[in-house]
Design an enzyme around this catalytic site. Structure first.
Site, mmCIF file in Angstrom:
data_model
loop_
_atom_site.group_PDB
_atom_site.id
_atom_site.type_symbol
_atom_site.label_atom_id
_atom_site.label_comp_id
_atom_site.label_asym_id
_atom_site.label_seq_id
_atom_site.Cartn_x
_atom_site.Cartn_y
_atom_site.Cartn_z
ATOM 1 N N ARG A 232 -3.048 -0.121 -12.251
ATOM 2 C CA ARG A 232 -3.308 1.137 -11.551
ATOM 3 C C ARG A 232 -4.686 1.039 -10.918
ATOM 4 O O ARG A 232 -5.621 0.478 -11.539
ATOM 5 C CB ARG A 232 -3.313 2.314 -12.527
ATOM 6 C CG ARG A 232 -1.954 2.760 -13.022
ATOM 7 C CD ARG A 232 -1.130 3.429 -11.922
ATOM 8 N NE ARG A 232 0.117 3.964 -12.399
ATOM 9 C CZ ARG A 232 1.289 3.320 -12.353
ATOM 10 N NH1 ARG A 232 1.369 2.104 -11.846
ATOM 11 N NH2 ARG A 232 2.394 3.906 -12.790
ATOM 12 N N GLU A 261 -3.295 6.044 -3.275
ATOM 13 C CA GLU A 261 -2.163 5.434 -2.556
ATOM 14 C C GLU A 261 -1.317 6.538 -1.917
ATOM 15 O O GLU A 261 -1.126 7.577 -2.543
ATOM 16 C CB GLU A 261 -1.294 4.645 -3.547
ATOM 17 C CG GLU A 261 -2.015 3.476 -4.160
ATOM 18 C CD GLU A 261 -1.214 2.848 -5.305
ATOM 19 O OE1 GLU A 261 -0.024 3.208 -5.473
ATOM 20 O OE2 GLU A 261 -1.772 2.028 -6.028
ATOM 21 N N HIS A 279 1.779 -1.512 -3.561
ATOM 22 C CA HIS A 279 2.269 -1.116 -4.903
ATOM 23 C C HIS A 279 3.733 -1.548 -5.040
ATOM 24 O O HIS A 279 4.624 -0.706 -5.212
ATOM 25 C CB HIS A 279 2.105 0.391 -5.121
ATOM 26 C CG HIS A 279 2.214 0.786 -6.566
ATOM 27 N ND1 HIS A 279 1.488 1.793 -7.142
ATOM 28 C CD2 HIS A 279 2.966 0.284 -7.571
ATOM 29 C CE1 HIS A 279 1.798 1.913 -8.417
ATOM 30 N NE2 HIS A 279 2.709 0.996 -8.695
HETATM 31 C C1 8YV Z 1 6.402 2.499 -9.358
HETATM 32 C C2 8YV Z 1 5.053 1.680 -11.174
HETATM 33 O O1 8YV Z 1 6.893 3.441 -10.199
HETATM 34 O O2 8YV Z 1 6.422 1.253 -13.018
HETATM 35 C C3 8YV Z 1 5.392 1.755 -12.608
HETATM 36 O O3 8YV Z 1 4.602 2.319 -13.366
HETATM 37 O O4 8YV Z 1 3.971 1.933 -10.799
HETATM 38 C C4 8YV Z 1 6.051 1.283 -10.159
HETATM 39 O O5 8YV Z 1 7.156 0.643 -10.657
HETATM 40 C C5 8YV Z 1 7.327 2.155 -8.276
HETATM 41 O O6 8YV Z 1 6.561 2.027 -7.164
HETATM 42 C C6 8YV Z 1 8.432 3.151 -8.069
HETATM 43 O O7 8YV Z 1 8.067 4.154 -7.208
#
Ligand code: 8YV
Length: 313
Positions: A232, A261, A279
């Site tokens: 993150r 983002e 991402h």
């Molecule tokens: C996002 C993610 O959720 O799993 C996570 O925590 O950050 C990613 O997999 C993905 O971009 C789906 O929107």
């Protein structure tokens, strides 16, 4: 019987949308212009929220859904969901662990290799016809180097396995040592950075890890060091990272995650020594299909009174 009402915070791929729409009454929050009016009118019919890792569900939103029973997150990270509010209000929360681990670790390796071996520069060298005029400058070796993994959860361990397969020496920083793993634990993040050629962040987001990669950690990585983040953006002092990259105080960075983002700091676009991704760690068809299925299976389990598959709360 009427279908349960589900609020979606952002879209899912069409294969999930079709299935969800056949089972539930779906509200698409991202298409709503006046959210307050919409939530005031519809909020008390909504029994489930389907969100994504980066979109989460704030307490401000959850408060407007008095009949909410469950938040199902398409993503493993639940740092953008107010878990405390959920817990205090009897709202269940699910996520999508395991199914995305290997792909996120793959992207970490890809970023490490891309930055060290300067794949974007090589690609540009060939396309621009510069190859015929001369060879490209030399790059940095990956195999056999010292890799510091920050966070040793599922993704950290999957990344460490890959780095070990490249004959790298893996050390790691985590809340506590993992005696089952064959890597050296380093309890001080500055020290881990000092000992590493590559520093790869795989931590969960949230308050516990906010800003944990400080300017001092980045400095300790040094002018030959390469930084990779697949966790993150909140884990890093982003201003310190940008300063270090712009001033060449670290060699480069491979980044899949950022603050704010997708409207990230425009300074990133000017960096020649960074490889940037939108991402996309879990962004393969295979993984996204498995994530969507897990979200749908959790919702189906909830509404048929079965145990949740991957509960967080
Ligand atoms: C996002 C993610 O959720 O799993 C996570 O925590 O950050 C990613 O997999 C993905 O971009 C789906 O929107």
């Amino acid at each position: 019987m009427s279908k349960p009402e589900v609020l979606m915070i952002g879209p899912y791929p069409s294969w999930d949308m079709e299935d969800l729409e056949s089972r539930y009454t779906i509200y698409r929050l991202w298409e709503v212009e006046d959210r307050d009016t919409f939530l005031a009118q519809r909020g008390d019919g909504i029994r489930a929220v389907a969100t994504r890792g980066e979109l989460g569900a704030s307490a401000a939103l959850l408060k407007k859904l008095p009949k909410l029973e469950i938040v199902s997150c398409y993503g493993v990270g639940t740092d953008a969901i107010d878990l405390r509010f959920a817990r205090e209000n009897g709202i269940r929360v699910t996520n999508t662990p395991d199914v995305l681990t290997e792909d996120v670790a793959d992207l970490g390796m890809a970023l490490m290799l891309a930055v060290a071996r300067q794949l974007p520069e090589g690609d540009a060298h060939v396309r621009a016809g510069r190859w015929a005029k001369g060879n490209m400058h030399l790059t940095t070796r990956v195999c056999g180097k010292r890799v510091g993994v920050v966070g040793m959860g599922r993704i950290g361990a999957a990344f460490a396995r890959r780095a070990a397969a490249f004959d790298c020496t893996v050390s790691y920083f985590a809340r506590s040592p993992k005696p089952d793993l064959p890597y050296a634990f380093v309890g001080d993040l500055v020290e881990l950075a000092r000992q590493s050629d590559f520093l790869v962040v795989t931590l969960a987001g949230g308050e516990g890890t906010r800003g944990i990669v400080t300017g001092e950690v980045i400095e300790a990585l040094g002018p030959d060091g390469i930084f990779v983040n697949i966790s993150r953006g909140t884990t890093v002092d982003e201003t310190a990272l940008l300063d270090a990259l712009e001033q060449g105080r670290i060699r480069g960075a491979g980044l899949d995650v950022f603050l704010n983002e997708p409207a990230i700091d425009p300074r990133f676009a000017g960096l020649k020594n960074a490889v940037l991704q939108p991402h996309h760690g879990s962004g393969t068809v295979e993984t996204r299909q498995a994530m969507g299925k897990l979200v749908r299976d959790n919702l189906a389990a909830h509404f048929s009174g079965q145990p949740l598959l991957t509960p967080v709360v």
